[in-house]
Design a protein around this motif. Structure first.
Motif, mmCIF file in Angstrom:
data_model
loop_
_atom_site.group_PDB
_atom_site.id
_atom_site.type_symbol
_atom_site.label_atom_id
_atom_site.label_comp_id
_atom_site.label_asym_id
_atom_site.label_seq_id
_atom_site.Cartn_x
_atom_site.Cartn_y
_atom_site.Cartn_z
ATOM 1 N N PRO A 33 0.805 -1.231 0.000
ATOM 2 C CA PRO A 33 0.000 0.000 0.000
ATOM 3 C C PRO A 33 0.836 1.278 0.000
ATOM 4 C CG PRO A 33 -0.883 -1.590 1.568
ATOM 5 C CD PRO A 33 0.445 -2.121 1.118
ATOM 6 N N ILE A 34 2.011 1.240 0.616
ATOM 7 C CA ILE A 34 2.867 2.424 0.674
ATOM 8 C C ILE A 34 3.608 2.628 -0.645
ATOM 9 C CG2 ILE A 34 4.909 3.415 1.815
ATOM 10 C CD1 ILE A 34 4.012 2.010 4.372
ATOM 11 N N LEU A 35 4.035 1.545 -1.269
ATOM 12 C CA LEU A 35 4.856 1.637 -2.476
ATOM 13 C C LEU A 35 4.047 1.872 -3.743
ATOM 14 C CD1 LEU A 35 7.351 -1.288 -1.764
ATOM 15 C CD2 LEU A 35 7.789 1.163 -1.553
ATOM 16 N N LEU A 36 2.751 1.578 -3.709
ATOM 17 C CA LEU A 36 1.939 1.649 -4.927
ATOM 18 C C LEU A 36 2.028 3.002 -5.625
ATOM 19 C CD1 LEU A 36 -1.449 -0.228 -4.399
ATOM 20 C CD2 LEU A 36 0.158 -0.470 -6.277
ATOM 21 N N GLU A 37 1.995 4.058 -4.853
ATOM 22 C CA GLU A 37 1.962 5.402 -5.435
ATOM 23 C C GLU A 37 3.174 5.673 -6.321
ATOM 24 O OE1 GLU A 37 1.597 10.087 -3.998
ATOM 25 O OE2 GLU A 37 1.354 8.466 -2.558
ATOM 26 N N SER A 38 4.328 5.115 -5.960
ATOM 27 C CA SER A 38 5.552 5.375 -6.715
ATOM 28 C C SER A 38 5.803 4.353 -7.821
ATOM 29 C CB SER A 38 6.759 5.377 -5.768
ATOM 30 O OG SER A 38 6.927 4.084 -5.178
ATOM 31 N N MET A 39 4.917 3.369 -7.982
ATOM 32 C CA MET A 39 5.123 2.306 -8.966
ATOM 33 C C MET A 39 4.430 2.634 -10.280
ATOM 34 S SD MET A 39 4.493 -0.812 -6.265
ATOM 35 C CE MET A 39 4.563 -2.141 -7.440
ATOM 36 N N ASP A 40 5.117 2.349 -11.402
ATOM 37 C CA ASP A 40 4.485 2.538 -12.708
ATOM 38 C C ASP A 40 3.690 1.295 -13.068
ATOM 39 O OD1 ASP A 40 6.309 0.609 -13.631
ATOM 40 O OD2 ASP A 40 7.733 2.137 -14.296
ATOM 41 N N SER A 41 2.928 1.368 -14.171
ATOM 42 C CA SER A 41 2.026 0.282 -14.537
ATOM 43 C C SER A 41 2.773 -1.005 -14.842
ATOM 44 C CB SER A 41 1.169 0.687 -15.738
ATOM 45 O OG SER A 41 1.989 0.989 -16.862
ATOM 46 N N GLU A 42 3.963 -0.897 -15.431
ATOM 47 C CA GLU A 42 4.735 -2.103 -15.750
ATOM 48 C C GLU A 42 5.158 -2.834 -14.476
ATOM 49 O OE1 GLU A 42 8.802 -3.443 -18.168
ATOM 50 O OE2 GLU A 42 8.093 -1.359 -18.242
ATOM 51 N N LYS A 66 -3.594 -9.814 -3.728
ATOM 52 C CA LYS A 66 -4.797 -10.585 -3.430
ATOM 53 C C LYS A 66 -5.006 -10.766 -1.929
ATOM 54 C CE LYS A 66 -2.658 -15.177 -3.836
ATOM 55 N NZ LYS A 66 -2.633 -16.439 -4.611
ATOM 56 N N LYS A 67 -3.986 -10.476 -1.117
ATOM 57 C CA LYS A 67 -4.095 -10.571 0.331
ATOM 58 C C LYS A 67 -4.322 -9.214 0.988
ATOM 59 C CE LYS A 67 -1.305 -14.779 0.756
ATOM 60 N NZ LYS A 67 -2.405 -15.600 1.299
ATOM 61 N N CYS A 68 -4.383 -8.153 0.182
ATOM 62 C CA CYS A 68 -4.620 -6.806 0.708
ATOM 63 C C CYS A 68 -6.119 -6.520 0.770
ATOM 64 C CB CYS A 68 -3.920 -5.775 -0.179
ATOM 65 S SG CYS A 68 -2.110 -5.880 -0.160
ATOM 66 N N ASP A 69 -6.479 -5.366 1.345
ATOM 67 C CA ASP A 69 -7.893 -5.027 1.412
ATOM 68 C C ASP A 69 -8.391 -4.571 0.042
ATOM 69 O OD1 ASP A 69 -7.379 -2.219 1.046
ATOM 70 O OD2 ASP A 69 -6.937 -2.042 3.170
ATOM 71 N N GLN A 70 -9.690 -4.405 -0.075
ATOM 72 C CA GLN A 70 -10.302 -4.162 -1.377
ATOM 73 C C GLN A 70 -9.853 -2.836 -1.988
ATOM 74 O OE1 GLN A 70 -14.619 -4.279 -1.487
ATOM 75 N NE2 GLN A 70 -14.571 -5.266 -3.472
ATOM 76 N N THR A 71 -9.622 -1.832 -1.153
ATOM 77 C CA THR A 71 -9.177 -0.541 -1.685
ATOM 78 C C THR A 71 -7.829 -0.673 -2.379
ATOM 79 O OG1 THR A 71 -10.348 0.640 0.083
ATOM 80 C CG2 THR A 71 -8.611 1.833 -1.074
ATOM 81 N N VAL A 72 -6.910 -1.397 -1.759
ATOM 82 C CA VAL A 72 -5.590 -1.596 -2.360
ATOM 83 C C VAL A 72 -5.708 -2.443 -3.629
ATOM 84 C CG1 VAL A 72 -3.288 -2.585 -2.012
ATOM 85 C CG2 VAL A 72 -4.412 -1.345 -0.153
ATOM 86 N N LYS A 73 -6.558 -3.467 -3.582
ATOM 87 C CA LYS A 73 -6.757 -4.287 -4.778
ATOM 88 C C LYS A 73 -7.234 -3.442 -5.954
ATOM 89 C CE LYS A 73 -8.040 -8.522 -2.289
ATOM 90 N NZ LYS A 73 -9.150 -9.456 -1.989
ATOM 91 N N GLN A 74 -8.176 -2.544 -5.682
ATOM 92 C CA GLN A 74 -8.708 -1.700 -6.752
ATOM 93 C C GLN A 74 -7.628 -0.778 -7.306
ATOM 94 O OE1 GLN A 74 -12.130 -1.870 -8.031
ATOM 95 N NE2 GLN A 74 -10.774 -0.982 -9.586
ATOM 96 N N GLU A 124 -7.365 -13.569 -9.637
ATOM 97 C CA GLU A 124 -8.319 -13.528 -8.523
ATOM 98 C C GLU A 124 -8.881 -12.130 -8.326
ATOM 99 O OE1 GLU A 124 -7.128 -15.319 -4.863
ATOM 100 O OE2 GLU A 124 -6.015 -16.924 -5.850
ATOM 101 N N MET A 125 -8.004 -11.119 -8.376
ATOM 102 C CA MET A 125 -8.475 -9.744 -8.165
ATOM 103 C C MET A 125 -9.379 -9.288 -9.306
ATOM 104 S SD MET A 125 -5.255 -7.697 -6.454
ATOM 105 C CE MET A 125 -3.990 -8.249 -7.608
ATOM 106 N N LEU A 126 -9.051 -9.660 -10.539
ATOM 107 C CA LEU A 126 -9.887 -9.283 -11.679
ATOM 108 C C LEU A 126 -11.278 -9.905 -11.556
ATOM 109 C CD1 LEU A 126 -7.239 -9.623 -14.521
ATOM 110 C CD2 LEU A 126 -8.442 -7.517 -13.926
#
Length: 521
Positions: free
Chosen positions: A272-281, A293-301, A347-349
Motif C-alpha cells: 500500500p505504501i509503495l503503490l503510489e511510486s510504482m508505474d504500470s509495468e 490478493k491478500k490486501c484489502d479491497q481498496t488496495v486491490k482496486q 483472482e483480483m480481476l
C-alpha cells in the motif's frame, strides 16, 4: 596467568562439528562474531564494534571487539547449542552455534571478557583449551586465525559493507567507520518470529508486533531481507529497497534462507505504501499480484486500475451469435484476458472487474430503459401537448412515419429470410433520443425488434436512400451477430448482396407498395 588447561575445544567432537560446517562460507562464519557483539549491546544504548581481518604471515586473522555486556562464563563457549538468548525475539542469536561454528574451522582462537580469557590452540597435533584471567576491560575481544586464502578479504569486504548498523552503534571495519543507512519508510505489522518455549523445551514461531524499515538499496545491491541489520536472503521483489526487520526472522539452521512465504508477508505490508511510486509495468509483476490478493479491497482496486486502466472488462468466449468482447470494445471498454495474467491478478480481476458480457448487457438494459422512457409512437397521433408530437410532425406525420417503419421492417425481413433456418419475425418500434441528444440511429434487440430514432432525419426523409438502407443492413446483421467483430463484418457484406438482389427483384413491388416514400423533402 593461566589457571586451567583441558583437552579438546568443544564438548563434542570438534572434527565432527567442523565437517558439518565445512561448506559454510567465511563471511557467514565471521558474521556470527559480529552478531554476538550486536546482541551484547543493550537496545538503545550507545555501542562500538571493531572488526579487523586480513592475511598476514601466511595466516588469515579475524579480530572482533565490542563494548557490550560481556560473557559471564567463558567455559560455556565450549558447549554447542548452549545459549542464553532464548528469552527474547529481539536477539539475533538463538541456537548457541555461531561462535562454535567459526571456532571449529579455526587454527587458533582467543576470547577475553570480564577479566577472564579462554584460548583454543594446538599442543603438537592435539587440540587443547586454556582458561585464565585477562586485563579487565569492557565488552568482549575475539581473535581467530583461519586457514583461508588471501582473496577471502574481498569477500568479507563486500559482505560487511552491506550491513545496516543500528543508529546508536558505531561499527568500524578495518579502521573505517561504516556509514549509517537512512530509513526511507517504516511500517508496523505482525510477523512470525522465533522464541524458545522453556516449558515445552522447543522452538516456537509465534507472531509478534514489529517494525519493518525500508532502506534504499544501492545500484549494485540485490534487495535483501535483513534481521536487525544483518543480511539474510533476497526480498524477492523488484523495488530498490531492503527490508530491515526489527526482530528475529524465521530461518533455516544455517541462517541463510527465510521460512517459506515470509517475503510475501513483507510485500503485503509495504505494497500500500509503495503503490503510489510504482508505474504500470512494475504493478503488473507477479509479486504484486500475489501480495495484492491478500490486501484489502481498496488496495486491490488501486492495483487493478494502475495495472490495466479504469474502463476495463474481463474477456469472455464467443457465445453463439454474440461476441461480447467486440461489443464492449465498441463501448470504449478495454478488454483484459484473465488467462494471460498470473494467479493473483486473476483472482483480483474476477473479484473486482465485470465481464464484457455484464458490461454489454448493462448498456442494453440502460438503452432499453431510455427508449421506454422516451415513448414509442402509438397507432394514433399523440395529443398536441406531448412534445414528441413535434418529431412526428417534423418527419411528415404519423402516417408517413408508420409507412417508413413498415418498409424498414419489411426490408429487414427480406434479409432475414435469406438465412437457411427460420428466425423470429421482425417487429418495429420508434423512439426519440432523450432530451434531444442523438445517442442512437437504430437498435436491434435479441428478439429481432428494430427500433428507429425519430430524431435521425435521414431515415424519414429518404428511407429508400443509401444511408437508410445501410442502417437497415447493419441492424439486420445483428440477428446472428450481436457484436461488431469480424463475423459481423462478413455478415454485413453478405446481407449487402442480399439487399441488392431484393431491390432488383422486388423493384416493381417496392415502387407499387412504397411509391409515396420516394419523395424527397
Amino acid at each position: 596467568m593461566l589457571t586451567q588447561s583441558s583437552k579438546g575445544w568443544l564438548a563434542i567432537s570438534t572434527e565432527g562439528f567442523a565437517a558439518m560446517n565445512a561448506a559454510r562460507p567465511p563471511e557467514h562464519l565471521v558474521k556470527e562474531l559480529v552478531q554476538n557483539a550486536l546482541d551484547s549491546i543493550a537496545e538503545g544504548e550507545p555501542g562500538q564494534i571493531i572488526l579487523n581481518y586480513g592475511y598476514v604471515q601466511n595466516k588469515f586473522f579475524v579480530e572482533c571487539r565490542d563494548n557490550g555486556s560481556g560473557i559471564e562464563s567463558l567455559s560455556d563457549l565450549r558447549v554447542v547449542y548452549l545459549t542464553h538468548k532464548t528469552d527474547s525475539h529481539l536477539k539475533r542469536g538463538r541456537f548457541g552455534r555461531g561462535f562454535k561454528e567459526a571456532l571449529c574451522v579455526a587454527d587458533y582462537a582467543l576470547v577475553q571478557s570480564q577479566g577472564q580469557q579462554i584460548e583454543f590452540l594446538y599442543d603438537g597435533q592435539e587440540r587443547i583449551t586454556r582458561e585464565g584471567i585477562s586485563p579487565l576491560q569492557p565488552g568482549t575481544l575475539v581473535k581467530m586465525q583461519m586457514a583461508w586464502p588471501p582473496e577471502t578479504k574481498l569477500k568479507l569486504d563486500g559482505y560487511f559493507q552491506q550491513f545496516i548498523i543500528p543508529e546508536q552503534i558505531q561499527f568500524r571495519l578495518n579502521g573505517v567507520a561504516l556509514t549509517q543507512r537512512p530509513v526511507q519508510h517504516s511500517v508496523g505489522t505482525s510477523l512470525t518470529t522465533e522464541v524458545y518455549d522453556h516449558q515445552a523445551q522447543s522452538w516456537k514461531k509465534p507472531s509478534r508486533k514489529t517494525a519493518i524499515h525500508l532502506i534504499p538499496a544501492q545500484a549494485n545491491e540485490t534487495p535483501t531481507i535483513y534481521e536487525m541489520g544483518i543480511p539474510v536472503a533476497p526480498v524477492e521483489w523488484t523495488m530498490p529497497f531492503h527490508c530491515n526487520i526489527q526482530q528475529r526472522v524465521p530461518m533455516n539452521p544455517n541462517r541463510d534462507a527465510v521460512a517459506t512465504g515470509y517475503p510475501l508477508k513483507l510485500h503485503v505490508a509495504y505494497l500500500p505504501i509503495l503503490l503510489e511510486s510504482m508505474d504500470s509495468e512494475t504493478v503488473r509483476q507477479d509479486w504484486v499480484g500475489n501480495a495484492g490478493k491478500k490486501c484489502d479491497q481498496t488496495v486491490k482496486q488501486q492495483i487493478i486500475t494502475k495495472a490495466f486502466g479504469e474502463n476495463i472488462a474481463r474477456s469472455v468466449p464467443k457465445m453463439g451469435a454474440r461476441q461480447f468482447d467486440e461489443d464492449a470494445r465498441e463501448l470504449g471498454v478495454e478488454i483484459v484476458k484473465t488467462s494471460q495474467t498470473s494467479g493473483g491478478f486473476r483472482e483480483m480481476l474476477k473479484e473486482l472487474v465485470p465481464t464484457a458480457r455484464e458490461i454489454v448487457q448493462k448498456d442494453e438494459v440502460q438503452k432499453a430503459a431510455e427508449a421506454t422512457a422516451s415513448g414509442f409512437v402509438p397507432a394514433q397521433p399523440l395529443p398536441e401537448r406531448d412534445p414528441r408530437q413535434m418529431w412526428i410532425e417534423r418527419q411528415g406525420g404519423i402516417d408517413h412515419v408508420n409507412r417508413c417503419l413498415d418498409f424498414a421492417v419489411w426490408f429487414c425481413q427480406q434479409l432475414l429470410d435469406s438465412y437457411p433456418f427460420p428466425l423470429q419475425r421482425v417487429t418495429g418500434k420508434v423512439a426519440v433520443n432523450p432530451e434531444g441528444r442523438q445517442r442512437f440511429v437504430a437498435h436491434w434487440s435479441s428478439e429481432n425488434v428494430l427500433t428507429l430514432a425519430l430524431d435521425y432525419d435521414e431515415l424519414w426523409r429518404n428511407p429508400l436512400g443509401p444511408e437508410s438502407l445501410e442502417v437497415f443492413i447493419h441492424e439486420a446483421a445483428h440477428a446472428l451477430n450481436m457484436h461488431h467483430g469480424e463475423d459481423f463484418r462478413r455478415e454485413v457484406e453478405r446481407l449487402a448482396g442480399v439487399a441488392a438482389h431484393v431491390m432488383l427483384i422486388q423493384n416493381q413491388f417496392i415502387h407499387g407498395q412504397y411509391h409515396q416514400l420516394l419523395r424527397v423533402y
